[in-house]
Design a protein around this motif. Structure first.
Motif, mmCIF file in Angstrom:
data_model
loop_
_atom_site.group_PDB
_atom_site.id
_atom_site.type_symbol
_atom_site.label_atom_id
_atom_site.label_comp_id
_atom_site.label_asym_id
_atom_site.label_seq_id
_atom_site.Cartn_x
_atom_site.Cartn_y
_atom_site.Cartn_z
ATOM 1 N N MET A 27 0.868 -1.165 0.000
ATOM 2 C CA MET A 27 0.000 0.000 0.000
ATOM 3 C C MET A 27 0.909 1.220 0.000
ATOM 4 S SD MET A 27 -3.140 1.134 2.445
ATOM 5 C CE MET A 27 -2.472 2.362 3.538
ATOM 6 N N ARG A 28 0.655 2.150 -0.912
ATOM 7 C CA ARG A 28 1.451 3.380 -0.987
ATOM 8 C C ARG A 28 0.691 4.508 -0.306
ATOM 9 N NH1 ARG A 28 5.661 5.218 -3.099
ATOM 10 N NH2 ARG A 28 6.060 3.427 -4.436
ATOM 11 N N VAL A 29 1.365 5.195 0.615
ATOM 12 C CA VAL A 29 0.806 6.368 1.283
ATOM 13 C C VAL A 29 1.666 7.554 0.869
ATOM 14 C CG1 VAL A 29 0.292 7.468 3.482
ATOM 15 C CG2 VAL A 29 -0.035 5.006 3.230
ATOM 16 N N ALA A 30 1.007 8.606 0.378
ATOM 17 C CA ALA A 30 1.731 9.787 -0.079
ATOM 18 C C ALA A 30 1.025 11.052 0.389
ATOM 19 C CB ALA A 30 1.831 9.776 -1.604
ATOM 20 N N VAL A 31 1.763 12.141 0.402
ATOM 21 C CA VAL A 31 1.211 13.460 0.700
ATOM 22 C C VAL A 31 1.360 14.288 -0.568
ATOM 23 C CG1 VAL A 31 1.480 15.556 2.061
ATOM 24 C CG2 VAL A 31 1.788 13.326 3.148
ATOM 25 N N GLU A 32 0.251 14.899 -0.989
ATOM 26 C CA GLU A 32 0.254 15.728 -2.194
ATOM 27 C C GLU A 32 -0.306 17.101 -1.873
ATOM 28 O OE1 GLU A 32 -2.229 13.539 -4.897
ATOM 29 O OE2 GLU A 32 -0.550 12.305 -5.574
ATOM 30 N N GLY A 33 0.050 18.071 -2.678
ATOM 31 C CA GLY A 33 -0.538 19.396 -2.545
ATOM 32 C C GLY A 33 -1.991 19.342 -2.979
ATOM 33 N N GLY A 34 -2.847 20.102 -2.297
ATOM 34 C CA GLY A 34 -4.261 20.142 -2.669
ATOM 35 C C GLY A 34 -5.154 19.910 -1.474
ATOM 36 N N GLY A 35 -6.404 19.656 -1.734
ATOM 37 C CA GLY A 35 -7.369 19.438 -0.665
ATOM 38 C C GLY A 35 -7.822 20.755 -0.055
ATOM 39 N N CYS A 36 -8.693 20.683 0.897
ATOM 40 C CA CYS A 36 -9.275 21.875 1.537
ATOM 41 C C CYS A 36 -8.253 22.673 2.328
ATOM 42 C CB CYS A 36 -10.403 21.471 2.493
ATOM 43 S SG CYS A 36 -11.568 20.293 1.846
ATOM 44 N N SER A 37 -7.238 21.999 2.878
ATOM 45 C CA SER A 37 -6.318 22.656 3.817
ATOM 46 C C SER A 37 -4.889 22.790 3.303
ATOM 47 C CB SER A 37 -6.303 21.881 5.137
ATOM 48 O OG SER A 37 -7.580 21.876 5.723
ATOM 49 N N GLY A 38 -4.634 22.472 2.051
ATOM 50 C CA GLY A 38 -3.293 22.661 1.495
ATOM 51 C C GLY A 38 -2.570 21.386 1.110
ATOM 52 N N PHE A 39 -2.715 20.337 1.905
ATOM 53 C CA PHE A 39 -2.118 19.037 1.603
ATOM 54 C C PHE A 39 -3.179 17.961 1.776
ATOM 55 C CE2 PHE A 39 1.478 21.567 3.137
ATOM 56 C CZ PHE A 39 2.387 21.378 2.113
ATOM 57 N N GLN A 40 -3.005 16.857 1.050
ATOM 58 C CA GLN A 40 -3.944 15.754 1.208
ATOM 59 C C GLN A 40 -3.197 14.430 1.163
ATOM 60 O OE1 GLN A 40 -6.773 16.161 -1.939
ATOM 61 N NE2 GLN A 40 -5.289 15.866 -3.558
ATOM 62 N N TYR A 41 -3.785 13.442 1.819
ATOM 63 C CA TYR A 41 -3.222 12.097 1.821
ATOM 64 C C TYR A 41 -3.729 11.352 0.601
ATOM 65 C CZ TYR A 41 -2.433 13.235 6.724
ATOM 66 O OH TYR A 41 -2.053 13.841 7.889
ATOM 67 N N LYS A 42 -2.847 10.538 0.028
ATOM 68 C CA LYS A 42 -3.245 9.700 -1.105
ATOM 69 C C LYS A 42 -2.889 8.258 -0.769
ATOM 70 C CE LYS A 42 -2.605 8.888 -5.996
ATOM 71 N NZ LYS A 42 -1.785 9.150 -7.174
ATOM 72 N N PHE A 43 -3.843 7.370 -0.956
ATOM 73 C CA PHE A 43 -3.643 5.941 -0.718
ATOM 74 C C PHE A 43 -3.750 5.232 -2.052
ATOM 75 C CE2 PHE A 43 -5.474 7.748 3.115
ATOM 76 C CZ PHE A 43 -4.607 7.282 4.102
ATOM 77 N N ASP A 44 -2.775 4.379 -2.350
ATOM 78 C CA ASP A 44 -2.736 3.663 -3.621
ATOM 79 C C ASP A 44 -2.037 2.324 -3.379
ATOM 80 O OD1 ASP A 44 -3.092 3.224 -6.312
ATOM 81 O OD2 ASP A 44 -1.846 4.902 -6.974
ATOM 82 N N PHE A 45 -1.822 1.573 -4.438
ATOM 83 C CA PHE A 45 -1.107 0.306 -4.314
ATOM 84 C C PHE A 45 0.066 0.283 -5.273
ATOM 85 C CE2 PHE A 45 -5.318 -0.630 -2.714
ATOM 86 C CZ PHE A 45 -4.994 -1.219 -1.511
ATOM 87 N N ALA A 46 1.104 -0.440 -4.898
ATOM 88 C CA ALA A 46 2.311 -0.551 -5.713
ATOM 89 C C ALA A 46 2.760 -2.006 -5.731
ATOM 90 C CB ALA A 46 3.411 0.330 -5.140
ATOM 91 N N ASP A 47 3.334 -2.415 -6.868
ATOM 92 C CA ASP A 47 3.851 -3.780 -6.990
ATOM 93 C C ASP A 47 5.172 -3.946 -6.262
ATOM 94 O OD1 ASP A 47 1.703 -4.721 -8.552
ATOM 95 O OD2 ASP A 47 2.611 -3.892 -10.363
ATOM 96 N N ALA A 48 5.946 -2.849 -6.180
ATOM 97 C CA ALA A 48 7.259 -2.895 -5.534
ATOM 98 C C ALA A 48 7.619 -1.488 -5.067
ATOM 99 C CB ALA A 48 8.309 -3.405 -6.517
ATOM 100 N N PRO A 49 8.496 -1.384 -4.086
ATOM 101 C CA PRO A 49 8.922 -0.046 -3.645
ATOM 102 C C PRO A 49 9.839 0.605 -4.680
ATOM 103 C CG PRO A 49 10.039 -1.753 -2.369
ATOM 104 C CD PRO A 49 9.063 -2.449 -3.273
ATOM 105 N N ASN A 50 9.812 1.926 -4.741
ATOM 106 C CA ASN A 50 10.756 2.686 -5.562
ATOM 107 C C ASN A 50 12.063 2.816 -4.780
ATOM 108 O OD1 ASN A 50 8.789 3.102 -7.564
ATOM 109 N ND2 ASN A 50 8.051 4.958 -6.556
ATOM 110 N N ASP A 51 13.112 3.273 -5.455
ATOM 111 C CA ASP A 51 14.430 3.390 -4.818
ATOM 112 C C ASP A 51 14.422 4.307 -3.598
ATOM 113 O OD1 ASP A 51 15.513 1.649 -6.652
ATOM 114 O OD2 ASP A 51 16.277 3.243 -7.953
ATOM 115 N N ASP A 52 13.590 5.366 -3.618
ATOM 116 C CA ASP A 52 13.590 6.325 -2.512
ATOM 117 C C ASP A 52 12.497 6.056 -1.476
ATOM 118 O OD1 ASP A 52 11.420 7.109 -4.080
ATOM 119 O OD2 ASP A 52 11.733 9.248 -3.716
ATOM 120 N N ASP A 53 11.830 4.919 -1.569
ATOM 121 C CA ASP A 53 10.748 4.590 -0.637
ATOM 122 C C ASP A 53 11.260 4.016 0.676
ATOM 123 O OD1 ASP A 53 8.667 5.358 -2.315
ATOM 124 O OD2 ASP A 53 8.341 3.340 -3.101
#
Length: 108
Positions: A27-53
């Motif tokens: 499960m990938r958890v990320a913080v992105e710009g946007g949403g009502c208050s400036g930042f929002q959480y994003k939940f997604d899925f990944a097959d493998a971690p990236n190098d910087d994860d």
């Protein structure tokens, strides 16, 4: 090493989702710009971690968080809640100075 934690409820739900899909993913958890208050959480899925994860694991459930998002999530707990209005992954973030009513948007 990271100080982001995964609750037992969140780990259980991630494993249930993966079992239903019949695959072993992250499960990938990320913080992105946007949403009502400036930042929002994003939940997604990944097959493998990236190098910087960063990989967090509990009871066989695996979560990946990229380095940029980790700065905003330091000290947080990823949880899964079941309430009358619905069930969802929820992040208890000590860095958030304000949030919105939906619980997915915050500011620092």
């Amino acid at each position: 090493m990271t100080d982001v934690s995964l609750s037992q409820n969140a780990a259980r739900q991630i494993k249930a989702i993966m079992a239903k899909q019949g695959v072993d993913r992250f499960m990938r958890v990320a913080v992105e710009g946007g949403g009502c208050s400036g930042f929002q959480y994003k939940f997604d899925f990944a097959d493998a971690p990236n190098d910087d994860d960063i990989v967090i694991e509990r009871d066989g459930a695996k979560v990946v968080i990229d380095e940029m998002s980790l700065e905003f999530l330091s000290g947080s707990e990823i949880d899964y809640t079941q309430e009358l209005i619905g069930s969802a992954f929820k992040i208890t973030n000590p860095n958030a100075t304000a949030g919105c009513g939906c619980g997915t948007s915050f500011s620092v």
